[in-house]
Design an enzyme around this catalytic site. Structure first.
Site, PDB file in Angstrom:
ATOM      1  N   ALA A 171     -17.233  -5.084  -0.486  1.00 31.97           N
ATOM      2  CA  ALA A 171     -18.542  -5.420  -1.059  1.00 31.97           C
ATOM      3  C   ALA A 171     -18.761  -6.926  -1.129  1.00 31.97           C
ATOM      4  O   ALA A 171     -18.173  -7.627  -1.965  1.00 31.97           O
ATOM      5  CB  ALA A 171     -18.662  -4.802  -2.460  1.00 31.97           C
ATOM      6  N   ASN A 177     -29.995 -10.796  -2.700  1.00 34.50           N
ATOM      7  CA  ASN A 177     -30.428 -12.110  -2.201  1.00 34.50           C
ATOM      8  C   ASN A 177     -29.337 -12.829  -1.414  1.00 34.50           C
ATOM      9  O   ASN A 177     -29.390 -14.041  -1.221  1.00 34.50           O
ATOM     10  CB  ASN A 177     -30.900 -12.991  -3.362  1.00 34.50           C
ATOM     11  CG  ASN A 177     -32.172 -12.423  -3.969  1.00 34.50           C
ATOM     12  OD1 ASN A 177     -33.097 -12.047  -3.249  1.00 34.50           O
ATOM     13  ND2 ASN A 177     -32.192 -12.297  -5.283  1.00 34.50           N
ATOM     14  N   GLU A 230     -22.862  -5.733   9.097  1.00 37.86           N
ATOM     15  CA  GLU A 230     -21.683  -6.612   9.325  1.00 37.86           C
ATOM     16  C   GLU A 230     -22.099  -7.851  10.124  1.00 37.86           C
ATOM     17  O   GLU A 230     -21.392  -8.306  11.028  1.00 37.86           O
ATOM     18  CB  GLU A 230     -20.514  -5.846   9.938  1.00 37.86           C
ATOM     19  CG  GLU A 230     -19.907  -4.911   8.906  1.00 37.86           C
ATOM     20  CD  GLU A 230     -18.435  -4.620   9.070  1.00 37.86           C
ATOM     21  OE1 GLU A 230     -17.720  -5.331   9.796  1.00 37.86           O
ATOM     22  OE2 GLU A 230     -17.983  -3.647   8.430  1.00 37.86           O
ATOM     23  N   GLY A 231     -23.267  -8.370   9.764  1.00 41.24           N
ATOM     24  CA  GLY A 231     -23.809  -9.555  10.425  1.00 41.24           C
ATOM     25  C   GLY A 231     -24.814  -9.153  11.482  1.00 41.24           C
ATOM     26  O   GLY A 231     -24.469  -8.427  12.423  1.00 41.24           O
TER      27      GLY A 231
HETATM   28  N1  COS Z   1     -12.288 -17.025   8.862  1.00 40.29           N
HETATM   29  C1  COS Z   1     -11.793 -17.775   7.858  1.00 40.29           C
HETATM   30  N2  COS Z   1     -12.536 -18.654   7.150  1.00 40.29           N
HETATM   31  C2  COS Z   1     -13.843 -18.771   7.483  1.00 40.29           C
HETATM   32  C3  COS Z   1     -14.422 -18.018   8.522  1.00 40.29           C
HETATM   33  C4  COS Z   1     -13.594 -17.123   9.222  1.00 40.29           C
HETATM   34  N3  COS Z   1     -14.077 -16.368  10.205  1.00 40.29           N
HETATM   35  N4  COS Z   1     -15.725 -18.335   8.609  1.00 40.29           N
HETATM   36  C5  COS Z   1     -15.954 -19.266   7.673  1.00 40.29           C
HETATM   37  N5  COS Z   1     -14.817 -19.527   6.988  1.00 40.29           N
HETATM   38  C6  COS Z   1     -14.634 -20.501   5.909  1.00 40.29           C
HETATM   39  C7  COS Z   1     -14.982 -21.864   6.461  1.00 40.29           C
HETATM   40  O1  COS Z   1     -13.841 -22.475   7.069  1.00 40.29           O
HETATM   41  C8  COS Z   1     -15.429 -22.621   5.235  1.00 40.29           C
HETATM   42  O2  COS Z   1     -14.315 -23.078   4.521  1.00 40.29           O
HETATM   43  P1  COS Z   1     -14.209 -24.642   4.141  1.00 40.29           P
HETATM   44  O3  COS Z   1     -15.382 -24.884   3.241  1.00 40.29           O
HETATM   45  O4  COS Z   1     -12.890 -24.729   3.462  1.00 40.29           O
HETATM   46  O5  COS Z   1     -14.299 -25.398   5.424  1.00 40.29           O
HETATM   47  C9  COS Z   1     -16.090 -21.536   4.391  1.00 40.29           C
HETATM   48  O6  COS Z   1     -15.589 -20.278   4.873  1.00 40.29           O
HETATM   49  C10 COS Z   1     -17.601 -21.573   4.494  1.00 40.29           C
HETATM   50  O7  COS Z   1     -17.929 -21.396   5.852  1.00 40.29           O
HETATM   51  P2  COS Z   1     -19.329 -21.825   6.470  1.00 40.29           P
HETATM   52  O8  COS Z   1     -19.636 -23.250   6.086  1.00 40.29           O
HETATM   53  O9  COS Z   1     -19.313 -21.502   7.912  1.00 40.29           O
HETATM   54  O10 COS Z   1     -20.346 -20.867   5.670  1.00 40.29           O
HETATM   55  P3  COS Z   1     -21.875 -20.620   5.842  1.00 40.29           P
HETATM   56  O11 COS Z   1     -22.490 -20.479   4.513  1.00 40.29           O
HETATM   57  O12 COS Z   1     -22.478 -21.599   6.810  1.00 40.29           O
HETATM   58  O13 COS Z   1     -21.940 -19.113   6.460  1.00 40.29           O
HETATM   59  C11 COS Z   1     -22.033 -17.414   8.128  1.00 40.29           C
HETATM   60  C12 COS Z   1     -21.466 -18.776   7.674  1.00 40.29           C
HETATM   61  C13 COS Z   1     -23.525 -17.458   8.374  1.00 40.29           C
HETATM   62  C14 COS Z   1     -21.317 -17.155   9.439  1.00 40.29           C
HETATM   63  C15 COS Z   1     -21.681 -16.319   7.078  1.00 40.29           C
HETATM   64  O14 COS Z   1     -22.449 -16.485   5.919  1.00 40.29           O
HETATM   65  C16 COS Z   1     -21.871 -14.925   7.606  1.00 40.29           C
HETATM   66  O15 COS Z   1     -21.032 -14.416   8.346  1.00 40.29           O
HETATM   67  N6  COS Z   1     -22.986 -14.269   7.199  1.00 40.29           N
HETATM   68  C17 COS Z   1     -23.191 -12.872   7.489  1.00 40.29           C
HETATM   69  C18 COS Z   1     -22.538 -12.044   6.441  1.00 40.29           C
HETATM   70  C19 COS Z   1     -22.292 -10.656   6.904  1.00 40.29           C
HETATM   71  O16 COS Z   1     -21.808 -10.417   7.999  1.00 40.29           O
HETATM   72  N7  COS Z   1     -22.595  -9.715   6.053  1.00 40.29           N
HETATM   73  C20 COS Z   1     -22.369  -8.364   6.422  1.00 40.29           C
HETATM   74  C21 COS Z   1     -22.159  -7.500   5.290  1.00 40.29           C
HETATM   75  S1  COS Z   1     -20.521  -7.294   4.860  1.00 40.29           S
HETATM   76  S2  COS Z   1     -20.665  -6.216   3.169  1.00 40.29           S
END
Ligand code: COS
Length: 381
Positions: A122, A127, A363-364
């Site tokens: 989760a 939002n 999942e994105g």
């Molecule tokens: N593996 C490990 N760490 C990761 C990572 C990964 N694949 N992706 C990001 N991180 C880490 C980054 O290294 C960063 O850490 P530091 O601040 O220490 O450098 C931190 O997480 C934040 O990463 P980032 O700056 O890239 O975050 P953003 O807010 O820009 O978000 C996206 C990145 C858009 C890619 C992310 O929010 C995302 O995947 N969104 C979609 C969510 C999703 O798939 N939801 C599906 C539902 S699942 S219930």
């Protein structure tokens, strides 16, 4: 790239195909109509080793690799995308526990996972969808416990009567934003944790998806997964694996839709011949088969790299993006080949078409996968 399976891997894939054909296909229409899995299905999947497919043998699992897991999810998705989704999310939760859990957590939750207790993950909130970092649910330390308040939405594998435990991503230090997020395992029967109702969805109707509500929900600090403050990174790294599962699901849906198109176009006679004697239909089928094969190659490539311990951030996003968009296209084309009959519930393509539509969204979204891919392309990482 050819994937030559070991005897053990091939046995599991054959077992999944056989199980899907004999036990799932005959009840898929009923499960879709009634919006629930038939009783005993998950228990049967546990007995055959599917629920613990990615769990090492020492914790009671089948101890199989990422490629085999993807192929098994694909086999289920060919006949029923809901079952494939349940297994993909369940194995994602096991994977996160395996990679981040303490020995006690692994012994407890992975054993349960193998026995058919269903796990969930989760992150999403009303939002905080694509912008996962905007999540607001809090888990504030109080003595030896965390006190959780907030809500999550669109959580797969959780329903009023479904789901056994969830890996919750919550703010333990809200002022630190993503660096203040932690991953916590919450048991379903914890007081203060409720699942009011399952969503009424267009597709994947048998698989539950729900809102989770936490009101002064108290869990012991021993439920923390990994270190405090590492929850966002744990979630992102977990999603890299989860996206391979969703890509595998998309490949299976496309294969199922293609099979249905081949069957229908062979037996449907118009103008005195099967409709697939026409080049217009043949070209459809050729495109559907080629694009699906390409989706499978991307998916298994990402799975093999993950198994080898490599970062698959870009590769998993590419596989999920390409395979999910392809599943929607192939389901559309298959329904087109079925003509008006494909719009009727008598034909499985009607369900497959609805099921396919969610895959580029969860999942994105495809757009988020493109963010991930382009970042990797630009930075060269
Ligand atoms: N593996 C490990 N760490 C990761 C990572 C990964 N694949 N992706 C990001 N991180 C880490 C980054 O290294 C960063 O850490 P530091 O601040 O220490 O450098 C931190 O997480 C934040 O990463 P980032 O700056 O890239 O975050 P953003 O807010 O820009 O978000 C996206 C990145 C858009 C890619 C992310 O929010 C995302 O995947 N969104 C979609 C969510 C999703 O798939 N939801 C599906 C539902 S699942 S219930």
């Amino acid at each position: 790239m050819a994937f030559i399976l070991t005897e053990e891997q091939q046995m599991m894939v054959d077992l999944a195909r056989d199980f899907a054909r004999k036990e799932i296909a005959p009840v898929s229409e009923k499960m879709d109509r009634e919006a629930k899995f038939i009783p005993g299905l998950i228990e049967q999947m546990a007995e055959l080793g599917f629920m613990g497919i990615n769990v090492p043998e020492e914790y009671g699992g089948a101890g199989l690799d990422e490629v085999t897991k993807a192929l098994v999810i694909e086999e289920f998705a060919k006949v029923d995308a809901s079952v494939a989704e349940m297994l993909s999310v369940h194995t994602l939760s096991s994977d996160i526990i395996l990679r981040n859990g303490t020995e006690e957590q692994k012994k407890k939750y992975l054993a349960k996972a193998c026995q058919g207790c269903v796990g969930a993950f989760a992150l999403t909130e009303p939002n905080a969808g694509s912008d996962a970092a905007a999540a607001k649910t809090k888990a504030i330390a109080d003595g030896d416990d965390y006190v959780i308040n907030g809500s999550k939405c669109f959580i797969s594998n959780m329903g009023p009567d479904e789901g056994d435990y969830v890996i919750l991503i919550a703010l333990t230090e809200p002022e630190k934003k993503t660096k203040g997020m932690s991953a916590i395992i919450v048991d379903r029967d914890t007081p203060g944790f409720t699942v009011p109702k399952a969503e009424d969805k267009m597709g994947l109707r048998a698989a539950p998806v729900s809102e989770l509500v936490f009101t002064d929900c108290r869990v012991p600090k021993t439920q923390l997964l990994g270190q405090e403050g590492k929850g966002f990174a744990i979630a992102m790294a977990g999603l890299d694996g989860g996206r391979i599962g969703m890509a595998a699901q998309a490949v299976g849906v496309a294969e199922g839709a293609l099979d249905a198109a081949v069957d229908y176009s062979t037996q449907r006679i118009q103008f005195g011949k099967p409709i697939n004697a026409n080049q217009g239909i043949q070209w459809y089928l050729a495109d559907m088969a080629t694009q699906t094969e390409a989706a499978k190659a991307l998916t298994l490539n990402a799975a093999a790299l993950r198994q080898a311990g490599k970062s698959v951030n870009k590769e998993a996003a590419m596989a999920k993006y390409f395979a999910s968009e392809n599943a929607v296209k192939v389901a559309y084309q298959s329904l087109q080949i079925h003509g008006g009959y494909g719009y009727m519930k008598d034909y499985a393509i009607e369900r497959m078409y609805r099921d396919a539509r969610i895959i580029p969204l969860y999942e994105g979204t495809s757009e988020i996968q493109k963010v991930v891919i382009s970042r990797a392309v630009i930075t060269g990482k």
